[in-house]
Structure formats: C-alpha cells, structure tokens
Design an enzyme around this catalytic site. Sequence first.
Site, mmCIF file in Angstrom:
data_model
loop_
_atom_site.group_PDB
_atom_site.id
_atom_site.type_symbol
_atom_site.label_atom_id
_atom_site.label_comp_id
_atom_site.label_asym_id
_atom_site.label_seq_id
_atom_site.Cartn_x
_atom_site.Cartn_y
_atom_site.Cartn_z
ATOM 1 N N TYR A 236 -31.229 0.764 39.678
ATOM 2 C CA TYR A 236 -32.634 1.105 39.885
ATOM 3 C C TYR A 236 -33.169 -0.017 40.762
ATOM 4 O O TYR A 236 -33.051 -1.190 40.400
ATOM 5 C CB TYR A 236 -33.388 1.120 38.556
ATOM 6 C CG TYR A 236 -33.329 2.439 37.815
ATOM 7 C CD1 TYR A 236 -33.036 2.486 36.458
ATOM 8 C CD2 TYR A 236 -33.576 3.637 38.461
ATOM 9 C CE1 TYR A 236 -32.995 3.682 35.760
ATOM 10 C CE2 TYR A 236 -33.537 4.845 37.773
ATOM 11 C CZ TYR A 236 -33.249 4.856 36.433
ATOM 12 O OH TYR A 236 -33.197 6.045 35.749
ATOM 13 N N ASP A 264 -33.583 9.533 42.496
ATOM 14 C CA ASP A 264 -34.422 10.640 41.999
ATOM 15 C C ASP A 264 -35.473 10.155 41.001
ATOM 16 O O ASP A 264 -36.106 10.949 40.323
ATOM 17 C CB ASP A 264 -33.543 11.728 41.342
ATOM 18 C CG ASP A 264 -32.749 11.175 40.153
ATOM 19 O OD1 ASP A 264 -31.883 11.884 39.637
ATOM 20 O OD2 ASP A 264 -32.989 10.007 39.760
ATOM 21 N N HIS A 355 -30.691 14.168 37.237
ATOM 22 C CA HIS A 355 -30.912 13.159 36.181
ATOM 23 C C HIS A 355 -30.836 13.807 34.794
ATOM 24 O O HIS A 355 -31.515 13.390 33.872
ATOM 25 C CB HIS A 355 -32.301 12.547 36.381
ATOM 26 C CG HIS A 355 -32.412 11.077 36.051
ATOM 27 N ND1 HIS A 355 -32.422 10.074 37.000
ATOM 28 C CD2 HIS A 355 -32.557 10.461 34.879
ATOM 29 C CE1 HIS A 355 -32.593 8.906 36.393
ATOM 30 N NE2 HIS A 355 -32.669 9.106 35.119
#
Length: 493
Positions: A236, A264, A355
Amino acid sequence: MGLVGAEVAKHNSADSCWVIVHGKAYDVTEFLPEHPGGSKIILKYAGKDATEEFDPIHPPDTLDKYLPESKHKGPVDMSTVEVEEKIASPDEEERLERVKNKPSLSQCYNLMDFEAVAKGVMKKTAWGYYSSASDDEITLRENRSAYQRLWFRPRILVDVTNISLNTKMLSTLTSMPFYVTATALGKLGHPEGEVVLTRAANMHGVIQMIPTLASCSFGEIVDAATDKQTQWFQLYVNKDREVTKKIVQHAEKRGCKALFITVDAPQLGRREKDMRSKFGGEGSSVQKDDDGVDRSQGAARAISSFIDPGLSWKDLPWFRSITSMPILLKGVQCVEDVVRAAKDPNVDGLVLSNHGGRQLDFAPSAIELLAEVMPVLKAQGLERKLEIFVDGGVRRGTDILKAMCLGAKGVGIGRPFLYAMSGYGQDGVERAMQLLRDELEMGMRLLGCATIEELGPHLLDTRSLGQHGNGIPRDTLMEEVYDGLTVPGWGKS
Ligand SMILES: Cc1cc2c(cc1C)[n+](S(=O)(=O)[O-])c1c(=O)[nH]c(=O)nc-1n2C[C@H](O)[C@H](O)[C@H](O)COP(=O)(O)O
C-alpha cells in the site's frame, strides 16, 4: 522488577495516558490524536494492559519503531497489574462452546467447509473483518457466480496417468498454480498470524504474498520462511514516499521476489459487517471520537489512513527507479487499464482483482475480465508483455483450471486460507492446500490434460459468462438432499 501496576494505573486519562503492551509501559498521551483508529480505543486501556487488543492490529515492533524512546517507560512487574475479571457475554459463551465442539479437520472436504467452521468459531470482530465486502456485497457474490457460468469442454482418450501441476510464476517454479494472496490482520484469526500461512505455504511449495498491513512484523514473516520458499510483497503506497522507498528496498533486501502495488484501494472500501461488529452496532458513542472524526469505518479505516489516494500512472517510473524487483499492479479492473499497463515499460504484470469484493461494489469479477482481456492483448500483440494473475471467489480446483484455461499465470486465494487458519491453524491451511491439490489433479485428469501447459481456451465454453442474469440452474431436488457440513448443536451452518 520494573514499574508496579498501581503506578501505571495512575496514567489513565487523556491528560496522561500510559498503556502496557507485552509487559512494557508506554506513554501514548501525545500520540492519542494521531492514532489512526482514534483516541477512544486507546483510552479504553489507559493505565491498563492493552496487549490483547493491540496484537491483532499492530506488528509487534510498532511501538519500538514509531514511539519516541522518551515515551518508553520500561518494564512492568506484571504480577502487580490488576487483571480485570472478564465476564463472557452470552454470545461469547456460545462461541466458546462451538470452539469446543467444532468439527474435526478431517470432516472438512472443501474450502467452503472451512468458511462454515470459521463463521462458528471466530470472534465477531474477526469474522466481520475477514468476511465483509463493500456495500451490498454484490461483487463478493459475483466473484463466485462468474466461475459458475463457465463450462468445460472435456477431452477423452488422453493418457492422463501422470499429472503435473507444476508451473512458473514470474520465473519461479511453483508446485501448484495458486498462491496465498495478501490479506491484512492475520492475528485476528490466529494468535501467530501470517507466519502460519508462511509455514503452510512452505510445506506445499506455494508462493506467499506478504501484506503491508500484516499483524506480524515483516521480519517475522520473512524469518519464518525457508530459503527455498518464494515470497512476494504487497504494497500500500504511503503518502510519505520516503517511507514507501524504505519499505520496498527492505523487502527486496530481505529476498522478496516481486512487488505488487495495490491500485484498487486509494481508500479502503466501506465494509458494513466490519463497521458494525467493530463498534457494537448503530449509534454507539464510540463511533464519534474526541476529535469528532467519524471512526465508524471499522478496522479497515483505522489501519489505512496512511494510504496515498494520489497514486497515479506518473508514479510508476519512480517505483522502477527504487527497485529491481518485477513490478505488478494488483487490482486492475478494466481492459483499458490492462492495455495501458501492457504498454507501460515499468509494469511487468498485474492481478485482475476487485480486492475480494471489498472495494467498489459492482466492480466486475476478475475471471470475466480475464476472458475479455486476453483476446484484446493477443490482437495487439501484447499477450507476452505481462504476466496476468487473477484472484477473488476462487474456492474450487475447477475455478483455478478455468482461470488457467483463459490464460492466467496463476490464481490468488485469500479468505479460504484465513478461514482454514482461524479454524485449525497451520494444519487447517495445509489441509486446504491438499484439498485443492486433489481437486486440481482430478480436474486435470477428467478434462483430459496432463500438464498445466495443455490448458487453454479451447477447453472452455464461455458463452454464458456475460449473461449475469441466468444464475446457476436451480436443482431443487439436489438442494433438498444435499447434506452440507452440519455440526450437532449448530443447526444448519
Ligand atoms: C479477505 C481479505 C482480503 C484482503 C485484505 C484483508 C482481507 C481480510 N486486505 S485489506 O485488509 O486491505 O482489505 C488486503 C490488503 O491488505 N492488501 C491487498 O492488496 N489486498 C487485500 N485483500 C484482498 C486480497 O488480496 C484478495 O484480492 C482477495 O482476498 C481475493 O478474494 P478471496 O478472498 O475471495 O480469495
């Protein structure tokens, strides 16, 4: 000897707030307003031992890494700390009963059985976090039903005496065409967290993707691996690029073989089960923090405020400049972005993924997108430019075979391994992997293929894939007689 409990207990307010974690006291007074999960959750443990609440959400080295030395108050004589008598709620009593009489591992015959057991034995907050998806969870269910709209075209009279499931992912030889994908907060399901997945992956020659938001520290997860094991790193991206650069270069130095940038989740999705279970229902005062910021987004929001919503295609050359690992984009969701990635010199591959339905509801399933993408890449001569993976809703060996037939290089699996770990620890994850191996071998044999290379689009009928309304044929008789996993005293699970 160290500090006595009564000394720590004096620091039990926003004006002076000390907590105990793993037998050490920390002055977190100044940190309260910066805590991503809000100050309330810390104040609940002001002057007390916060270890149990702290562990599933934070890697063990968090305080040593991020709290200035001057705030470390030193060891506490835990024999002098008052232990609060915990009265289990009726729900908790029932859950502990189910833990006691859960099915034996050998009664789990497929990945969904692990989900049924996890639902019965996991704490509400943990189940809420793992099982939740965004909004009405339509994409969560579409991930599953899309696979059920794909039919095989099996071949006969092929010598399938010996089956090989070996394949290559990012030039690593792996024993099966799936990997353990990145899922955060492993300690919500098991006290040891992600290292359980590491050990099981090692036993079965399966690649593991290490999550940025693991409960275990990165070092613990890498140290738990053997040198013959392959690990990838899921990133991330932090608003502070210096932090990101340090994390990426450390991951490479510790031997990670690829960087998967999650694209995403500029903001983590709105997962209502997580929100509800995290804060005890609607309107509870805990939802509003002192600073008035609404923290009622559950664990997801609490752990992800660092993620940079400004990440864009123009950042990719910078990533190429800081690492020599292959760079893949995880969470690509439309054919235009796939073609753009294929033409981008900084991208080596991607994961078609929504996800696990936890981000934008009504995002398409990865498998339907894969069927759309491969012919487009072929038509533009781009099919060799990227290694394409998929994840989301994979629960059967046949799902994996369908993805490989459509041109995926491998398949990521998330929740099933979390559920297997939550119910049965490493043994559970290993059984899940073994069940998949059995299903894959059976599927290959009945499809008429002896090696992964023989799988191709000629073995699939994709005509129903795009017809979302047709569902799976309802076989009412079968539904009547099918005996799912039932556990005495649990009712129909
Ligand atoms: C189930 C789950 C998935 C998470 C996940 C946590 C859980 C509990 N988390 S999350 O906290 O941010 O949402 C991550 C994560 O850390 N990073 C990431 O790239 N994907 C994350 N994912 C998505 C995951 O990598 C796969 O895309 C997804 O799990 C595939 O769907 P299945 O669960 O159906 O296999």
